[in-house]
Each structure stands twice: as C-alpha cells, then as structure tokens.
Design a protein around this motif. Sequence first.
Motif, PDB file in Angstrom:
ATOM      1  N   ALA A   1     -16.602   5.248   3.171  1.00 16.82           N
ATOM      2  CA  ALA A   1     -15.984   3.918   3.181  1.00 16.82           C
ATOM      3  C   ALA A   1     -15.486   3.555   1.781  1.00 16.82           C
ATOM      4  CB  ALA A   1     -16.960   2.875   3.702  1.00 16.82           C
ATOM      5  N   ASN A   2     -16.261   3.897   0.757  1.00 19.06           N
ATOM      6  CA  ASN A   2     -15.833   3.626  -0.618  1.00 19.06           C
ATOM      7  C   ASN A   2     -14.610   4.456  -0.993  1.00 19.06           C
ATOM      8  OD1 ASN A   2     -17.641   1.603  -1.341  1.00 19.06           O
ATOM      9  ND2 ASN A   2     -19.229   3.081  -1.883  1.00 19.06           N
ATOM     10  N   TYR A   3     -14.607   5.737  -0.612  1.00 20.82           N
ATOM     11  CA  TYR A   3     -13.433   6.578  -0.879  1.00 20.82           C
ATOM     12  C   TYR A   3     -12.203   6.001  -0.177  1.00 20.82           C
ATOM     13  CZ  TYR A   3     -16.511  10.247  -2.742  1.00 20.82           C
ATOM     14  OH  TYR A   3     -17.410  10.956  -3.477  1.00 20.82           O
ATOM     15  N   ALA A   4     -12.387   5.565   1.041  1.00 19.84           N
ATOM     16  CA  ALA A   4     -11.273   4.986   1.801  1.00 19.84           C
ATOM     17  C   ALA A   4     -10.727   3.751   1.093  1.00 19.84           C
ATOM     18  CB  ALA A   4     -11.722   4.629   3.210  1.00 19.84           C
ATOM     19  N   ARG A   5     -11.627   2.903   0.621  1.00 20.99           N
ATOM     20  CA  ARG A   5     -11.207   1.691  -0.087  1.00 20.99           C
ATOM     21  C   ARG A   5     -10.433   2.049  -1.346  1.00 20.99           C
ATOM     22  NH1 ARG A   5     -13.218  -0.288  -4.281  1.00 20.99           N
ATOM     23  NH2 ARG A   5     -15.212   0.766  -4.089  1.00 20.99           N
ATOM     24  N   ILE A   6     -10.934   3.020  -2.109  1.00 19.08           N
ATOM     25  CA  ILE A   6     -10.284   3.424  -3.365  1.00 19.08           C
ATOM     26  C   ILE A   6      -8.897   4.000  -3.095  1.00 19.08           C
ATOM     27  CG2 ILE A   6     -10.393   5.106  -5.263  1.00 19.08           C
ATOM     28  CD1 ILE A   6     -13.514   4.684  -5.128  1.00 19.08           C
TER      29      ILE A   6
ATOM     30  N   VAL B   1       2.260   6.544   8.151  1.00 15.99           N
ATOM     31  CA  VAL B   1       2.829   7.854   7.842  1.00 15.99           C
ATOM     32  C   VAL B   1       4.339   7.818   8.024  1.00 15.99           C
ATOM     33  CG1 VAL B   1       2.941  10.270   8.593  1.00 15.99           C
ATOM     34  CG2 VAL B   1       0.717   9.148   8.338  1.00 15.99           C
ATOM     35  N   ASP B   2       4.790   7.273   9.153  1.00 20.59           N
ATOM     36  CA  ASP B   2       6.229   7.203   9.419  1.00 20.59           C
ATOM     37  C   ASP B   2       6.955   6.312   8.427  1.00 20.59           C
ATOM     38  OD1 ASP B   2       5.801   8.876  11.538  1.00 20.59           O
ATOM     39  OD2 ASP B   2       6.487   7.483  13.072  1.00 20.59           O
ATOM     40  N   LEU B   3       6.258   5.354   7.865  1.00 19.64           N
ATOM     41  CA  LEU B   3       6.855   4.451   6.885  1.00 19.64           C
ATOM     42  C   LEU B   3       6.798   5.028   5.460  1.00 19.64           C
ATOM     43  CD1 LEU B   3       5.518   1.071   8.293  1.00 19.64           C
ATOM     44  CD2 LEU B   3       7.911   1.866   8.294  1.00 19.64           C
ATOM     45  N   GLY B   4       6.321   6.268   5.336  1.00 19.29           N
ATOM     46  CA  GLY B   4       6.268   6.908   4.018  1.00 19.29           C
ATOM     47  C   GLY B   4       5.113   6.448   3.164  1.00 19.29           C
ATOM     48  N   ARG B   5       4.030   6.039   3.800  1.00 23.38           N
ATOM     49  CA  ARG B   5       2.855   5.553   3.079  1.00 23.38           C
ATOM     50  C   ARG B   5       1.634   6.396   3.457  1.00 23.38           C
ATOM     51  NH1 ARG B   5       3.782  -0.611   4.826  1.00 23.38           N
ATOM     52  NH2 ARG B   5       1.687  -0.919   4.017  1.00 23.38           N
ATOM     53  N   PRO B   6       1.687   7.716   3.198  1.00 28.03           N
ATOM     54  CA  PRO B   6       0.623   8.605   3.660  1.00 28.03           C
ATOM     55  C   PRO B   6      -0.738   8.372   3.012  1.00 28.03           C
ATOM     56  CG  PRO B   6       2.126   9.802   2.241  1.00 28.03           C
ATOM     57  CD  PRO B   6       2.736   8.456   2.494  1.00 28.03           C
ATOM     58  N   LYS B   7      -0.766   7.972   1.742  1.00 24.61           N
ATOM     59  CA  LYS B   7      -2.074   7.718   1.108  1.00 24.61           C
ATOM     60  C   LYS B   7      -2.751   6.512   1.745  1.00 24.61           C
ATOM     61  CE  LYS B   7      -3.587   8.669  -3.125  1.00 24.61           C
ATOM     62  NZ  LYS B   7      -3.721   8.670  -4.582  1.00 24.61           N
ATOM     63  N   GLU B   8      -1.985   5.474   1.998  1.00 25.64           N
ATOM     64  CA  GLU B   8      -2.539   4.294   2.667  1.00 25.64           C
ATOM     65  C   GLU B   8      -3.007   4.657   4.074  1.00 25.64           C
ATOM     66  OE1 GLU B   8      -1.318  -0.326   3.641  1.00 25.64           O
ATOM     67  OE2 GLU B   8       0.013   0.877   2.383  1.00 25.64           O
ATOM     68  N   ALA B   9      -2.237   5.522   4.742  1.00 19.35           N
ATOM     69  CA  ALA B   9      -2.620   5.990   6.081  1.00 19.35           C
ATOM     70  C   ALA B   9      -3.936   6.758   6.019  1.00 19.35           C
ATOM     71  CB  ALA B   9      -1.518   6.861   6.674  1.00 19.35           C
ATOM     72  N   ALA B  10      -4.067   7.622   5.025  1.00 13.94           N
ATOM     73  CA  ALA B  10      -5.305   8.393   4.881  1.00 13.94           C
ATOM     74  C   ALA B  10      -6.488   7.469   4.620  1.00 13.94           C
ATOM     75  CB  ALA B  10      -5.166   9.414   3.758  1.00 13.94           C
ATOM     76  N   GLY B  11      -6.284   6.474   3.779  1.00  8.97           N
ATOM     77  CA  GLY B  11      -7.360   5.518   3.502  1.00  8.97           C
ATOM     78  C   GLY B  11      -7.773   4.759   4.745  1.00  8.97           C
ATOM     79  N   LEU B  12      -6.794   4.327   5.526  1.00 11.77           N
ATOM     80  CA  LEU B  12      -7.104   3.613   6.764  1.00 11.77           C
ATOM     81  C   LEU B  12      -7.842   4.513   7.745  1.00 11.77           C
ATOM     82  CD1 LEU B  12      -6.894   1.157   8.643  1.00 11.77           C
ATOM     83  CD2 LEU B  12      -4.607   1.968   9.281  1.00 11.77           C
TER      84      LEU B  12
ATOM     85  N   LEU C   1      -9.631   7.215   7.134  1.00 11.36           N
ATOM     86  CA  LEU C   1     -10.967   7.504   6.617  1.00 11.36           C
ATOM     87  C   LEU C   1     -11.887   6.294   6.765  1.00 11.36           C
ATOM     88  CD1 LEU C   1     -12.665   9.682   5.285  1.00 11.36           C
ATOM     89  CD2 LEU C   1     -11.822   8.888   3.073  1.00 11.36           C
ATOM     90  N   GLY C   2     -11.363   5.118   6.472  1.00  8.64           N
ATOM     91  CA  GLY C   2     -12.159   3.901   6.623  1.00  8.64           C
ATOM     92  C   GLY C   2     -12.537   3.623   8.068  1.00  8.64           C
ATOM     93  N   THR C   3     -11.646   3.957   8.987  1.00  7.73           N
ATOM     94  CA  THR C   3     -11.933   3.769  10.406  1.00  7.73           C
ATOM     95  C   THR C   3     -12.964   4.778  10.891  1.00  7.73           C
ATOM     96  OG1 THR C   3      -9.709   2.908  10.752  1.00  7.73           O
ATOM     97  CG2 THR C   3     -10.880   3.673  12.705  1.00  7.73           C
TER      98      THR C   3
ATOM     99  N   ARG D   1      -1.790   1.097  -2.497  1.00  8.08           N
ATOM    100  CA  ARG D   1      -1.112  -0.217  -2.523  1.00  8.08           C
ATOM    101  C   ARG D   1      -0.662  -0.569  -3.921  1.00  8.08           C
ATOM    102  NH1 ARG D   1      -5.108  -3.177   1.748  1.00  8.08           N
ATOM    103  NH2 ARG D   1      -4.110  -2.312   3.596  1.00  8.08           N
ATOM    104  N   ALA D   2      -1.488  -0.239  -4.926  1.00  7.54           N
ATOM    105  CA  ALA D   2      -1.130  -0.538  -6.312  1.00  7.54           C
ATOM    106  C   ALA D   2       0.090   0.273  -6.753  1.00  7.54           C
ATOM    107  CB  ALA D   2      -2.314  -0.257  -7.240  1.00  7.54           C
ATOM    108  N   ALA D   3       0.186   1.488  -6.240  1.00  7.35           N
ATOM    109  CA  ALA D   3       1.312   2.362  -6.585  1.00  7.35           C
ATOM    110  C   ALA D   3       2.554   2.043  -5.762  1.00  7.35           C
ATOM    111  CB  ALA D   3       0.921   3.816  -6.389  1.00  7.35           C
ATOM    112  N   GLY D   4       2.389   1.182  -4.769  1.00 13.42           N
ATOM    113  CA  GLY D   4       3.513   0.840  -3.898  1.00 13.42           C
ATOM    114  C   GLY D   4       3.874   1.964  -2.948  1.00 13.42           C
TER     115      GLY D   4
END
Length: 171
Positions: free
Chosen positions: A156-161, A128-139, A141-143, A167-170
Amino acid sequence: MTGPAPEWENRLEALWASSDELPEEEFRERMAKLTAEIADEHPGVAHYELGGAEDSTGRPEQAAELYFKAIDAGLQGTRRRRLTVQLASTLRNLGRPQEGHDLLTAELARASDELDDALAACLTLMLVDLGRPKEAAGLALGTLAPHLPRYNRSMANYARIITEEARAAGA
C-alpha cells in the motif's frame, strides 16, 4: 423505489445464463422482449439490461446509448455501479477513455461497496490508455494490496509513493 419483481429477476438471470448458447440476434430479441415488460415502471433497469445485451454481443455504440439512457432514467444502487464499469469499458473500447475515466472517478467518490475493486480495475485500464501508466500501476497495486496474505502495508505504501510520484511528474 423498489426494483422489478423477483419473478422477473429470475427470468432475467435465466436469460443471461443462456446467453452463450443463443445466437446473438435471438439473445438480443429475447432481452428486448423481457425488458419491455418493465420499461414503463423501471426504465433505468430496462435500458441497463438491454444495453448489457448489446454490449455482450459486440454492439458497443448501441450499448453506450442505452447505458446513458439508464443513467438519465435515474438508475441507482448496484446496477448503477455495474453500469459504470460496463459503460466505462465500452467507452474505452470506442476510443473514449477520458469519458470512462471521468465516470469511474465520479462513481468511486459517490459510494463504496463490493464493486470498488472492479471500478478501480477499469480505471487502471483508462489510465493506461490515457498515457498514465505509473499512476495506473499505483492504483492497481493499491487495489491489490488489501487482498494479499502478507505485505499489505508495504505494498500500500509503494502504491501511494508511485501514485504521488506519477501525479507530481504529470504522468
């Protein structure tokens, strides 16, 4: 290498249990005295516990320095994993989330144990602090997914997606 004697560990536990009742300076003094007893034989443990006392009494700069000394002294096992969470959180509070991210990522790759979720939770904050909130949400949710009473696979599938898209969007 074995850790400090059980008697010392019991005194450490008692000191931590009393930490909220003691003035901060007195708590740090008692911790310094207690860790001095083992500093020669177990320097990593001594630095880690002393760093924790600094951290818990609002002295993050001093804590980070001691945590790094504990790593340099070869701290291992559960205390190493706990240190990683604590140091990463401290680095985040000091405005250094990338360093915290790197520590957590490396630690998660090293081993797996009951602290994995704590490491992931802390890593979520770094993202989140690094400006990657979607990746944070996925992590996050996956946890969380394995702990749900139902819908584990779907979550788990939603988290992976979400994580893959981020990551694909950078992001």
